[in-house]
Design a protein around this motif. Structure first.
Motif, PDB file in Angstrom:
ATOM      1  N   PHE A   1       0.813  -1.219   0.000  1.00 49.04           N
ATOM      2  CA  PHE A   1       0.000   0.000   0.000  1.00 49.04           C
ATOM      3  C   PHE A   1       0.841   1.261   0.000  1.00 49.04           C
ATOM      4  O   PHE A   1       0.560   2.213  -0.708  1.00 49.04           O
ATOM      5  CB  PHE A   1      -0.950   0.018   1.217  1.00 49.04           C
ATOM      6  CG  PHE A   1      -2.071  -0.975   1.119  1.00 49.04           C
ATOM      7  CD1 PHE A   1      -2.355  -1.636  -0.067  1.00 49.04           C
ATOM      8  CD2 PHE A   1      -2.852  -1.252   2.225  1.00 49.04           C
ATOM      9  CE1 PHE A   1      -3.391  -2.556  -0.145  1.00 49.04           C
ATOM     10  CE2 PHE A   1      -3.898  -2.168   2.160  1.00 49.04           C
ATOM     11  CZ  PHE A   1      -4.161  -2.814   0.971  1.00 49.04           C
ATOM     12  N   GLY A   2       1.876   1.273   0.836  1.00 50.58           N
ATOM     13  CA  GLY A   2       2.680   2.479   0.976  1.00 50.58           C
ATOM     14  C   GLY A   2       3.587   2.765  -0.195  1.00 50.58           C
ATOM     15  O   GLY A   2       4.216   3.825  -0.232  1.00 50.58           O
ATOM     16  N   GLU A   3       3.665   1.829  -1.155  1.00 52.14           N
ATOM     17  CA  GLU A   3       4.563   2.015  -2.287  1.00 52.14           C
ATOM     18  C   GLU A   3       3.969   2.914  -3.360  1.00 52.14           C
ATOM     19  O   GLU A   3       4.702   3.466  -4.180  1.00 52.14           O
ATOM     20  CB  GLU A   3       4.908   0.658  -2.912  1.00 52.14           C
ATOM     21  CG  GLU A   3       5.601  -0.313  -1.979  1.00 52.14           C
ATOM     22  CD  GLU A   3       6.949   0.204  -1.518  1.00 52.14           C
ATOM     23  OE1 GLU A   3       7.593   0.946  -2.284  1.00 52.14           O
ATOM     24  OE2 GLU A   3       7.354  -0.122  -0.394  1.00 52.14           O
ATOM     25  N   ARG A   4       2.665   3.062  -3.388  1.00 50.29           N
ATOM     26  CA  ARG A   4       2.022   3.758  -4.502  1.00 50.29           C
ATOM     27  C   ARG A   4       2.490   5.204  -4.630  1.00 50.29           C
ATOM     28  O   ARG A   4       2.733   5.698  -5.737  1.00 50.29           O
ATOM     29  CB  ARG A   4       0.501   3.735  -4.339  1.00 50.29           C
ATOM     30  CG  ARG A   4      -0.229   4.375  -5.518  1.00 50.29           C
ATOM     31  CD  ARG A   4      -1.721   4.103  -5.464  1.00 50.29           C
ATOM     32  NE  ARG A   4      -2.375   4.756  -6.569  1.00 50.29           N
ATOM     33  CZ  ARG A   4      -2.870   5.987  -6.532  1.00 50.29           C
ATOM     34  NH1 ARG A   4      -2.766   6.679  -5.410  1.00 50.29           N
ATOM     35  NH2 ARG A   4      -3.451   6.526  -7.582  1.00 50.29           N
ATOM     36  N   HIS A   5       2.637   5.883  -3.519  1.00 51.40           N
ATOM     37  CA  HIS A   5       3.088   7.274  -3.528  1.00 51.40           C
ATOM     38  C   HIS A   5       4.430   7.394  -4.251  1.00 51.40           C
ATOM     39  O   HIS A   5       4.608   8.223  -5.153  1.00 51.40           O
ATOM     40  CB  HIS A   5       3.197   7.761  -2.082  1.00 51.40           C
ATOM     41  CG  HIS A   5       3.488   9.225  -1.951  1.00 51.40           C
ATOM     42  ND1 HIS A   5       3.610   9.851  -0.729  1.00 51.40           N
ATOM     43  CD2 HIS A   5       3.697  10.202  -2.871  1.00 51.40           C
ATOM     44  CE1 HIS A   5       3.867  11.136  -0.910  1.00 51.40           C
ATOM     45  NE2 HIS A   5       3.936  11.370  -2.208  1.00 51.40           N
ATOM     46  N   ARG A   6       5.382   6.539  -3.857  1.00 53.62           N
ATOM     47  CA  ARG A   6       6.708   6.586  -4.466  1.00 53.62           C
ATOM     48  C   ARG A   6       6.656   6.194  -5.941  1.00 53.62           C
ATOM     49  O   ARG A   6       7.310   6.803  -6.793  1.00 53.62           O
ATOM     50  CB  ARG A   6       7.651   5.661  -3.703  1.00 53.62           C
ATOM     51  CG  ARG A   6       9.072   5.606  -4.250  1.00 53.62           C
ATOM     52  CD  ARG A   6       9.945   4.710  -3.390  1.00 53.62           C
ATOM     53  NE  ARG A   6       9.365   3.398  -3.236  1.00 53.62           N
ATOM     54  CZ  ARG A   6       9.461   2.426  -4.148  1.00 53.62           C
ATOM     55  NH1 ARG A   6      10.119   2.656  -5.284  1.00 53.62           N
ATOM     56  NH2 ARG A   6       8.922   1.246  -3.940  1.00 53.62           N
ATOM     57  N   LEU A   7       5.870   5.173  -6.267  1.00 52.96           N
ATOM     58  CA  LEU A   7       5.791   4.705  -7.655  1.00 52.96           C
ATOM     59  C   LEU A   7       5.202   5.764  -8.580  1.00 52.96           C
ATOM     60  O   LEU A   7       5.662   5.948  -9.710  1.00 52.96           O
ATOM     61  CB  LEU A   7       4.959   3.427  -7.720  1.00 52.96           C
ATOM     62  CG  LEU A   7       5.546   2.199  -7.026  1.00 52.96           C
ATOM     63  CD1 LEU A   7       4.533   1.056  -7.023  1.00 52.96           C
ATOM     64  CD2 LEU A   7       6.848   1.767  -7.684  1.00 52.96           C
ATOM     65  N   VAL A   8       4.194   6.483  -8.110  1.00 51.70           N
ATOM     66  CA  VAL A   8       3.602   7.554  -8.923  1.00 51.70           C
ATOM     67  C   VAL A   8       4.633   8.650  -9.164  1.00 51.70           C
ATOM     68  O   VAL A   8       4.731   9.203 -10.272  1.00 51.70           O
ATOM     69  CB  VAL A   8       2.334   8.111  -8.245  1.00 51.70           C
ATOM     70  CG1 VAL A   8       1.885   9.406  -8.917  1.00 51.70           C
ATOM     71  CG2 VAL A   8       1.210   7.091  -8.299  1.00 51.70           C
ATOM     72  N   ASN A   9       5.415   8.968  -8.142  1.00 51.02           N
ATOM     73  CA  ASN A   9       6.458   9.988  -8.306  1.00 51.02           C
ATOM     74  C   ASN A   9       7.506   9.563  -9.326  1.00 51.02           C
ATOM     75  O   ASN A   9       7.930  10.353 -10.171  1.00 51.02           O
ATOM     76  CB  ASN A   9       7.115  10.285  -6.956  1.00 51.02           C
ATOM     77  CG  ASN A   9       6.368  11.331  -6.159  1.00 51.02           C
ATOM     78  OD1 ASN A   9       6.624  12.520  -6.303  1.00 51.02           O
ATOM     79  ND2 ASN A   9       5.419  10.902  -5.347  1.00 51.02           N
ATOM     80  N   VAL A  10       7.926   8.300  -9.254  1.00 54.15           N
ATOM     81  CA  VAL A  10       8.890   7.796 -10.229  1.00 54.15           C
ATOM     82  C   VAL A  10       8.294   7.847 -11.631  1.00 54.15           C
ATOM     83  O   VAL A  10       8.917   8.342 -12.581  1.00 54.15           O
ATOM     84  CB  VAL A  10       9.311   6.355  -9.872  1.00 54.15           C
ATOM     85  CG1 VAL A  10      10.099   5.732 -11.019  1.00 54.15           C
ATOM     86  CG2 VAL A  10      10.145   6.335  -8.595  1.00 54.15           C
TER      87      VAL A  10
END
Length: 308
Positions: free
Chosen positions: A12-21
């Motif tokens: 769940f917490g990965e989505r923020h970082r993945l969208v930024n990448v």
């Protein structure tokens, strides 16, 4: 690393970082969301036993997202050759909320839209319009290597898994990309940028061509993106005097237009709207108190995050 297991909370917490990448790799909120959504779809398509074997779900998702973005960048080059006029990245509004979506990521069409997605982007120099435009000059592999290493500090061993190349080859790609970026001048301070953009706004509103020419660098370049959906110049306008003439011609043809100072990709910019509808978003590059670059986005499909 310790085993992370297949528990969905671990992703769940990965989505923020993945969208930024993905946004920095693609320059498009919509495509970034599609890439991240596809990565999650592939994750949940894995058999439960296979997911339990993945020691670091975040690293797995990053690798898959990077590969999807690499494929999209390759196809985007062909699409942009058919694009009407200049293609610019989608401009980002300032942060509108601090919270992140809870639970399993949902398709974009099932949420409030790309306006909410824009809230996830960390606004820094790596999303400045000038920087994103330079990224467009790189090959897909160069862009992935450069963004993952220089912006997000991934190791070349990790990047090698994304690009399916050796770490040494990825290091060379990042070095080549770095040469494209070149020795960029130190960015103007936020206060200096805001003051310069305000001078542009005041000169435009007062139809003062002398003041407008004075705030534009003689070698300034303005690039506009209408996507063939709205009227705008199809080629960049070069030279402060020509840009000033064009801007005042637009002002004369735009009665009732409201010009607002707003953050654009984390830096002072201008937004033009009529009857509450955003029609144009302009980002600026500033050096020594003068505007050196203007990027004008009028394509309505790229202005959806500004609907609020």
């Amino acid at each position: 690393m310790t085993a992370a297991g297949a528990d969905t909370d671990a992703t769940f917490g990965e989505r923020h970082r993945l969208v930024n990448v993905a946004y920095r790799l693609l320059g498009s909120l919509t495509e970034a969301e599609d890439a991240v959504q596809e990565a999650y779809a592939r994750w949940y398509a894995l058999p439960p036993g296979r997911r339990r074997e993945v020691r670091a779900p975040g690293a797995w998702l990053t690798t898959v997202t990077g590969r999807i973005c690499l494929d999209l960048l390759g196809s985007a080059r062909a699409r942009r050759e058919r694009y009407v006029g200049a293609w610019l990245p989608e401009p980002l509004p300032g942060p509108l909320s601090a919270g992140l979506p809870a639970g399993l990521p949902e398709p974009l069409s099932d949420r409030a839209g790309s306006a909410d997605l824009a809230d996830l982007i960390v606004l820094d120099e790596s999303v400045a319009m000038a920087f994103l435009v330079v990224l467009e000059s790189m090959t897909p592999a160069e862009r992935v290597a450069f963004v993952l290493h220089d912006v997000f500090r991934y190791s070349f061993a990790e990047i090698a898994a994304v690009l399916d190349r050796t770490p040494a080859a990825c290091k060379q790609l990042a070095s080549s990309a770095r040469r494209r970026v070149g020795a960029a001048p130190a960015p103007a301070t936020p206060t200096a940028r805001a003051d310069t953009v305000r001078r542009v706004k005041e000169a435009w509103q007062s139809r003062d061509i002398a003041a407008l020419v004075a705030v534009l660098d003689p070698a300034a370049v303005m690039t506009a993106d209408g996507g063939g959906l709205v009227g705008t110049v199809l080629r960049p306008v070069a030279g402060g005097a020509l840009i000033a003439q064009y801007m005042l011609a637009v002002a004369d043809r735009a009665p009732g237009m409201e010009l607002l100072e707003c953050p654009v990709n984390g830096a002072p910019g201008l937004v033009a709207r009529r009857d509450g509808v955003v029609l144009t978003v302009a980002a600026f590059d500033v050096a020594d108190g003068r505007v050196t670059g203007i990027w004008v986005v009028r394509n309505p499909e790229k202005l959806r995050p500004w609907a609020r």
